[in-house]
Design an enzyme around this catalytic site. Sequence first.
Site, PDB file in Angstrom:
ATOM      1  N   ASP A  22       6.068  -5.805   6.654  1.00 31.62           N
ATOM      2  CA  ASP A  22       6.762  -5.396   7.873  1.00 31.62           C
ATOM      3  C   ASP A  22       5.903  -5.557   9.119  1.00 31.62           C
ATOM      4  OD1 ASP A  22       8.944  -4.755   6.306  1.00 31.62           O
ATOM      5  OD2 ASP A  22       8.533  -2.600   6.295  1.00 31.62           O
ATOM      6  N   HIS A  71      16.140  -1.269   6.204  1.00 37.60           N
ATOM      7  CA  HIS A  71      16.210  -2.657   6.667  1.00 37.60           C
ATOM      8  C   HIS A  71      17.638  -3.199   6.541  1.00 37.60           C
ATOM      9  CE1 HIS A  71      11.900  -3.051   7.024  1.00 37.60           C
ATOM     10  NE2 HIS A  71      11.675  -2.965   5.720  1.00 37.60           N
ATOM     11  N   GLU A  98      13.909   0.144   1.998  1.00 36.55           N
ATOM     12  CA  GLU A  98      14.628  -1.137   1.999  1.00 36.55           C
ATOM     13  C   GLU A  98      16.058  -0.986   2.508  1.00 36.55           C
ATOM     14  OE1 GLU A  98      13.076  -3.900   1.738  1.00 36.55           O
ATOM     15  OE2 GLU A  98      11.211  -2.945   1.098  1.00 36.55           O
TER      16      GLU A  98
END
Length: 192
Positions: A131, A33, A30
């Site tokens: 994703d 991202h 995460e």
Amino acid sequence: MESPGIPMPQDLPTALVFVICAMVCLLLHELGHALTARRYGIKTREIKMFFLGGVAMMEKSPRVPRQELIITIAGPLVNFVIAGILFPLLLFLASDQPVAEQPMAYGLLGFLLAINLVFGLFNLLPGFPMDGGRILRSLLALKLPYLQATHIAVRIGQLVGAAFIILAVMGIWGGISTALIGVLVLIIAQGE
């Protein structure tokens, strides 16, 4: 329960170490991202962690397909980089002992290698909003209007979610966690 070739812990403290390490890998996914989004001026409000995964809650969704593609691919890429670092380390630490007699640190590294490959590959499945579904939408949006690309990615995501549920219920692949992921994909895709 043991994974093939990876000694799994039999005691609670060691099992907790395995779970915490897996959650750290999810968090790093995460963060991949979030840090990539920051490069495009998109701030991340928070990162929410769940038993089945996590989500980087961004202030806004990227609407430029190329940016969405790069931000989205960053998470699985983090997992593949971790696996790429662990693989040669495991080869270096390998000994002539049978796998069952290897030290627990070797088992932990093997587990982390396997779990990062699973996280990376699983997230590439085109189950929007996972994703892979976002990658699909960004690729479609390079040629189609964004709304149409989203509609197609959502429909494919719903098919993937339904497939998760069917495969889990029939006992072909996964169990309750796979079915739960399928339900979540269906609900979140519908909300999109």
